[in-house]
Motif scaffolding. Structure first.
Motif, PDB file in Angstrom:
ATOM      1  N   TYR A  32      50.417  73.197  33.726  1.00  0.00           N
ATOM      2  CA  TYR A  32      49.435  73.571  32.702  1.00  0.00           C
ATOM      3  C   TYR A  32      49.314  72.482  31.647  1.00  0.00           C
ATOM      4  O   TYR A  32      48.209  72.151  31.202  1.00  0.00           O
ATOM      5  CB  TYR A  32      49.803  74.910  32.060  1.00  0.00           C
ATOM      6  N   ALA A  33      50.445  71.902  31.270  1.00  0.00           N
ATOM      7  CA  ALA A  33      50.408  70.829  30.270  1.00  0.00           C
ATOM      8  C   ALA A  33      49.595  69.645  30.777  1.00  0.00           C
ATOM      9  O   ALA A  33      48.784  69.072  30.051  1.00  0.00           O
ATOM     10  CB  ALA A  33      51.822  70.392  29.913  1.00  0.00           C
ATOM     11  N   ARG A  34      49.776  69.285  32.023  1.00  0.00           N
ATOM     12  CA  ARG A  34      49.058  68.128  32.568  1.00  0.00           C
ATOM     13  C   ARG A  34      47.576  68.430  32.806  1.00  0.00           C
ATOM     14  O   ARG A  34      46.742  67.539  32.723  1.00  0.00           O
ATOM     15  CB  ARG A  34      49.707  67.657  33.858  1.00  0.00           C
ATOM     16  N   SER A  35      47.254  69.691  33.082  1.00  0.00           N
ATOM     17  CA  SER A  35      45.857  70.006  33.363  1.00  0.00           C
ATOM     18  C   SER A  35      45.080  70.418  32.112  1.00  0.00           C
ATOM     19  O   SER A  35      43.888  70.146  32.011  1.00  0.00           O
ATOM     20  CB  SER A  35      45.756  71.122  34.412  1.00  0.00           C
ATOM     21  N   ALA A  36      45.720  71.036  31.138  1.00  0.00           N
ATOM     22  CA  ALA A  36      45.001  71.569  29.982  1.00  0.00           C
ATOM     23  C   ALA A  36      45.087  70.703  28.734  1.00  0.00           C
ATOM     24  O   ALA A  36      44.116  70.615  27.977  1.00  0.00           O
ATOM     25  CB  ALA A  36      45.512  72.973  29.659  1.00  0.00           C
ATOM     26  N   LEU A  37      46.209  70.065  28.494  1.00  0.00           N
ATOM     27  CA  LEU A  37      46.371  69.323  27.242  1.00  0.00           C
ATOM     28  C   LEU A  37      45.372  68.194  27.031  1.00  0.00           C
ATOM     29  O   LEU A  37      44.934  67.984  25.900  1.00  0.00           O
ATOM     30  CB  LEU A  37      47.804  68.821  27.092  1.00  0.00           C
ATOM     31  N   PRO A  38      44.974  67.470  28.073  1.00  0.00           N
ATOM     32  CA  PRO A  38      43.930  66.454  27.827  1.00  0.00           C
ATOM     33  C   PRO A  38      42.630  67.058  27.296  1.00  0.00           C
ATOM     34  O   PRO A  38      41.963  66.467  26.446  1.00  0.00           O
ATOM     35  CB  PRO A  38      43.723  65.809  29.194  1.00  0.00           C
ATOM     36  N   PHE A  39      42.292  68.258  27.751  1.00  0.00           N
ATOM     37  CA  PHE A  39      41.076  68.924  27.283  1.00  0.00           C
ATOM     38  C   PHE A  39      41.237  69.404  25.845  1.00  0.00           C
ATOM     39  O   PHE A  39      40.322  69.291  25.036  1.00  0.00           O
ATOM     40  CB  PHE A  39      40.716  70.088  28.214  1.00  0.00           C
ATOM     41  N   VAL A  40      42.417  69.942  25.533  1.00  0.00           N
ATOM     42  CA  VAL A  40      42.702  70.353  24.157  1.00  0.00           C
ATOM     43  C   VAL A  40      42.582  69.147  23.238  1.00  0.00           C
ATOM     44  O   VAL A  40      41.937  69.208  22.182  1.00  0.00           O
ATOM     45  CB  VAL A  40      44.114  70.985  24.045  1.00  0.00           C
ATOM     46  N   SER A  41      43.205  68.052  23.626  1.00  0.00           N
ATOM     47  CA  SER A  41      43.191  66.838  22.800  1.00  0.00           C
ATOM     48  C   SER A  41      41.778  66.313  22.586  1.00  0.00           C
ATOM     49  O   SER A  41      41.409  65.954  21.462  1.00  0.00           O
ATOM     50  CB  SER A  41      44.037  65.743  23.462  1.00  0.00           C
ATOM     51  N   ASP A  42      40.985  66.261  23.644  1.00  0.00           N
ATOM     52  CA  ASP A  42      39.623  65.741  23.519  1.00  0.00           C
ATOM     53  C   ASP A  42      38.756  66.641  22.630  1.00  0.00           C
ATOM     54  O   ASP A  42      37.976  66.147  21.814  1.00  0.00           O
ATOM     55  CB  ASP A  42      38.975  65.571  24.889  1.00  0.00           C
ATOM     56  N   ALA A  43      38.883  67.959  22.784  1.00  0.00           N
ATOM     57  CA  ALA A  43      38.117  68.880  21.945  1.00  0.00           C
ATOM     58  C   ALA A  43      38.559  68.754  20.486  1.00  0.00           C
ATOM     59  O   ALA A  43      37.730  68.712  19.566  1.00  0.00           O
ATOM     60  CB  ALA A  43      38.278  70.313  22.436  1.00  0.00           C
TER      61      ALA A  43
END
Length: 194
Positions: free
Chosen positions: A61-72
């Motif tokens: 989940y960290a590898r799949s979701a955190l980039p999206f959280v960071s970009d938003a």
């Protein structure tokens, strides 16, 4: 935001009664158990396999979701800098429409990458609930907005959240949790924690 205030808000957001709390989704743990995992009668082995499942799930989940959280989150902060630049009569670099476009693009990409239908449904349900939480718990109620000092930044960011929620209702975007989490944390001035 000061450390104590940020810690307090993060503790509030981790409450199990909220859409991002600890009792929301199993991430496949019931299926994992139903299909015979952890195998064997040795309870120590079962505990080890359960911990391994949790660690693997968190890492995935960290590898799949955190980039999206960071970009938003970064897009929201860029938008806030643009509002400040507009107030100071300097060039703005990100408009509200550009922010919404960025959020919907991220949301669609996350949707396309999430192939598991129950995970998609859980993510969108949690994301929409999180934006509703912002509207009801972190922004001033409509009855008080008129009496508060006008703050262009607060008004603009609340408008972004409202418009993004409206786009979700009109099914123009999905409203996945990582994008909504990045929008919420950026809006509340929580640090990215990099």
């Amino acid at each position: 935001m000061e450390g104590d205030d940020e810690t307090y808000i993060l503790l509030l957001l981790s409450d199990s009664n909220l859409p991002t709390g600890s009792f929301v989704a199993s991430a496949g743990f019931e299926s994992y158990l139903k299909h015979g995992f952890p195998a064997g009668s040795n309870s120590r082995s079962s505990e080890t396999r359960t911990i391994t499942f949790i660690q693997d799930s968190l890492e995935t989940y960290a590898r799949s979701a955190l980039p999206f959280v960071s970009d938003a989150h970064r897009a929201v902060h860029e938008f806030k800098r643009s509002i400040d630049a507009t107030i100071e009569d300097t060039d703005a670099s990100l408009s509200m429409e550009e922010l919404l476009h960025s959020l919907t693009t991220l949301d669609q990409l996350y949707h396309d990458m999430t192939l598991n239908h129950p995970a998609r449904r859980a993510s969108t349900a949690q994301g929409v609930a999180l934006l509703t939480l912002f509207t009801k718990g972190f922004s001033p109620p409509p009855s008080l907005k008129a009496s508060l000092q006008p703050n262009k930044r607060a008004i603009s960011i609340n408008t972004v959240v409202d418009k993004f929620k409206a786009m979700i209702r009109r099914e123009e975007t999905q409203g996945h949790l990582p994008i909504c989490w990045g929008l919420l944390t950026g809006t509340l001035n929580l640090s990215l924690g990099t």
